[in-house]
Every structure is written in C-alpha cells, then in structure tokens.
Design an enzyme around this catalytic site. Structure first.
Site, short mmCIF file in Angstrom:
data_model
loop_
_atom_site.label_atom_id
_atom_site.label_comp_id
_atom_site.label_asym_id
_atom_site.label_seq_id
_atom_site.Cartn_x
_atom_site.Cartn_y
_atom_site.Cartn_z
N ASN A 9 0.80 -0.92 0.24
CA ASN A 9 -0.26 -0.35 -0.34
C ASN A 9 0.95 1.13 0.01
OD1 ASN A 9 -1.87 1.75 0.61
ND2 ASN A 9 -2.68 1.58 2.89
N LYS A 11 0.62 4.29 -0.52
CA LYS A 11 -0.69 5.75 -0.08
C LYS A 11 -0.50 6.22 -1.20
CE LYS A 11 0.10 3.70 4.95
NZ LYS A 11 -0.08 3.45 6.59
N HIS A 95 -9.60 1.44 4.41
CA HIS A 95 -8.77 1.69 5.24
C HIS A 95 -8.89 2.59 6.18
CE1 HIS A 95 -4.25 2.87 6.03
NE2 HIS A 95 -3.64 1.51 5.84
N GLU A 97 -7.11 4.91 7.48
CA GLU A 97 -6.79 6.30 6.56
C GLU A 97 -7.84 7.01 5.96
OE1 GLU A 97 -3.02 5.85 5.64
OE2 GLU A 97 -1.90 4.91 6.90
N GLU A 167 -5.78 -4.22 10.86
CA GLU A 167 -4.76 -3.55 10.75
C GLU A 167 -4.85 -2.53 11.99
OE1 GLU A 167 -2.76 -2.71 6.44
OE2 GLU A 167 -4.38 -1.23 7.00
N GLY A 173 2.36 2.74 11.09
CA GLY A 173 3.09 3.51 10.64
C GLY A 173 4.07 4.67 12.13
N SER A 212 2.88 -1.85 10.49
CA SER A 212 4.55 -1.91 11.00
C SER A 212 5.36 -3.24 10.54
CB SER A 212 4.93 -1.53 12.15
OG SER A 212 4.87 -0.24 11.71
P1 13P Z 1 2.57 1.27 7.87
O1 13P Z 1 2.83 -0.76 6.89
O2 13P Z 1 3.55 2.00 7.33
O3 13P Z 1 2.66 0.70 9.02
O4 13P Z 1 1.35 1.14 7.08
C1 13P Z 1 0.91 -0.07 7.33
C2 13P Z 1 -1.05 0.85 6.47
O5 13P Z 1 -1.40 0.87 6.66
C3 13P Z 1 -0.69 -0.18 5.21
O6 13P Z 1 -2.37 -0.06 5.01
#
Ligand code: 13P
Length: 252
Positions: A9, A11, A95, A97, A167, A173, A212
């Site tokens: 992902n 992002k 997601h 976010e 997640e 993150g 992570s």
């Molecule tokens: P990280 O791997 O940066 O923690 O992000 C995970 C994520 O949100 C994948 O969709």
C-alpha cells in the site's frame, strides 16, 4: 491451504521515476517466487503506469479507494469501473486513514465492498481498532462491527470473495507492530466468527495483517497459522525491504 498474499500500500507516495524503479524491482524479484501472490496499490494517477509496467508479470495492481457510485456528479472521485479499465485486480476498502474523521462509515465501506465485487474487483477490506479501543479491550467488538457491515451488504460468501486485513491503527506507521501472538489471536477470532456463518468461506478467506510489517518481523508474523500475508505501508517504499518481505512470505 491458502496462498499467501503480500500487498504494497504505497499510500500517497511515489513519482513516475520512483514507481518505475520500484515496480521493475518487484517484478524482477517476484519472478523467482512461486508460492505467493503480490500486488501493488498505487495512487490513482499512477494506475496507467502500473498497467503498462505490470501487465503480463506476476505482480498485480490495485487502487487504494473507490467511489460507491458507478458514475455521476462526484467531483474528485474514481468509479469502480475506472479501476477495472486500468486493469486493477484489487482495491483497498475501509482503510483507517479513510475512515478517520468520519470520511467513511461502516455502512459506506460495506457498500463500497459490494460495488467492488459487482465491478469484478477483489476488495481488500481493512478492519482495526484505535489505541484507546485497544486499551479498553474493544479490539474484537470493533473488528466484528466493521466486518458485519460487509456481511450485511454481500453475505458471508461475498465477504470470502474479498480479502480481509486486520490493521490495528496503533500499529500503522508507528514502527510498533502488533505481536505475532496478538495478530494471530485476532485473526483466528475473525476467522472463527466467519466460520459460525459459513465454514467453507472461513477456510477460504485470506486474512492479512498490516501495521509496521518490516523485513525483520515478517518471518515471525507469517509463521502464524491464520496470517495469510501482509498489507505493507512504509516498508513498501524501499524496494529491497518489500522484496525481503515477499521472500519471507514465500518461504513461510
Ligand atoms: P505501515 O506498514 O507503514 O505501518 O502501514 C500499514 C498500512 O496502513 C498498510 O495499509
């Protein structure tokens, strides 16, 4: 036996030259791996580039969100059919976010899941709790509430046509992954919940862990029996690190 799936992902990251280098590297690395599926989810403007660079390779691609409408006056939105036109196999739905600040309700995520299936896409549906929900012992109830919104729209068989990703928001993150034991417990719980509705669907459903995942913790996570792969954020910004995670999944 479920085939493992590793999804980048990306992002809101990347650029045309950076994507080119990343995709070429992943394609080359994936040619040596036989046991896993791999996909890269890019920002919408880069879907055409993904289609050009990833067509006829072992690497699939997808979007990170889509509209729940087929077409119409929705400025700035992207329709499911548009993702299909650009060859997407996957689309990330729900997601955290996107859920945060109320951009996406449980029901809207369920509706998107339904529209994705109708368009022929495989939704990667994200569930997960905030830190305060985790501390309040609400992990199970939050995940089940989010998951039930999809079941309400497409039934359990529909759910199993997609991919589920757990997640925990506190692990995204932050560099602080859930422990393999915690992730396994929640994934087994989610699979058990689906099994109450349909055992075959539960057995078939791929459930990923995200939050992570890095080259140095992927092996212990992927060794868990209910973890069918990973949804990788920051570690997908470094080609070699992402490929190491793919190799670990292939060897698991
Ligand atoms: P990280 O791997 O940066 O923690 O992000 C995970 C994520 O949100 C994948 O969709």
């Amino acid at each position: 036996m479920r085939r493992k799936l590793v999804v980048a992902n990306r992002k809101m990251n990347g650029s045309i030259p950076d994507n080119r280098a990343f995709m070429a590297g992943v394609v080359q690395g994936m040619r040596e791996l036989r046991k896993i599926d791999c996909a890269i989810c890019v920002p919408h403007p880069y879907l055409y580039q993904a289609q050009v660079l990833l067509a006829d390779t072992p690497v699939a691609w997808g979007g990170q969100n889509m509209s729940r409408h087929e077409f119409g006056p929705y400025t700035g939105s992207v329709a499911p059919g548009m993702l299909v036109e650009f060859g997407c196999k996957y689309v990330i739905i729900g997601h955290s976010e996107r859920r945060e600040r109320g951009y996406e309700s449980d029901d809207a995520a369920g509706e998107r899941f339904e529209m994705a299936l109708k368009a022929g896409l495989t939704p990667i549906f994200c569930v997960g709790e905030t830190l305060s929900e985790f501390e309040a012992g609400m992990t199970d109830s939050v995940a089940i509430r989010q998951l039930n919104a999809v079941v309400d729209h497409v039934g359990v068989r529909g759910l199993a046509k997609g991919v589920l990703a757990y997640e925990p928001i506190w692990a995204i993150g932050t560099g602080k992954s859930a422990t393999p034991e915690h992730a396994q417990t929640i994934l087994a719980f989610l699979r058990g919940h689906v099994a109450l509705l349909d055992e075959t669907a539960a057995e078939r459903l791929r459930i990923l862990y995200g939050g992570s995942v890095k080259a140095d913790n992927a092996a212990e996570l992927f060794a868990m029996p209910d973890i069918d792969g990973g949804l990788i954020g920051s570690a997908s910004l470094v080609t070699e690190e992402f490929l190491t995670i793919c190799r670990v999944a292939d060897a698991a």
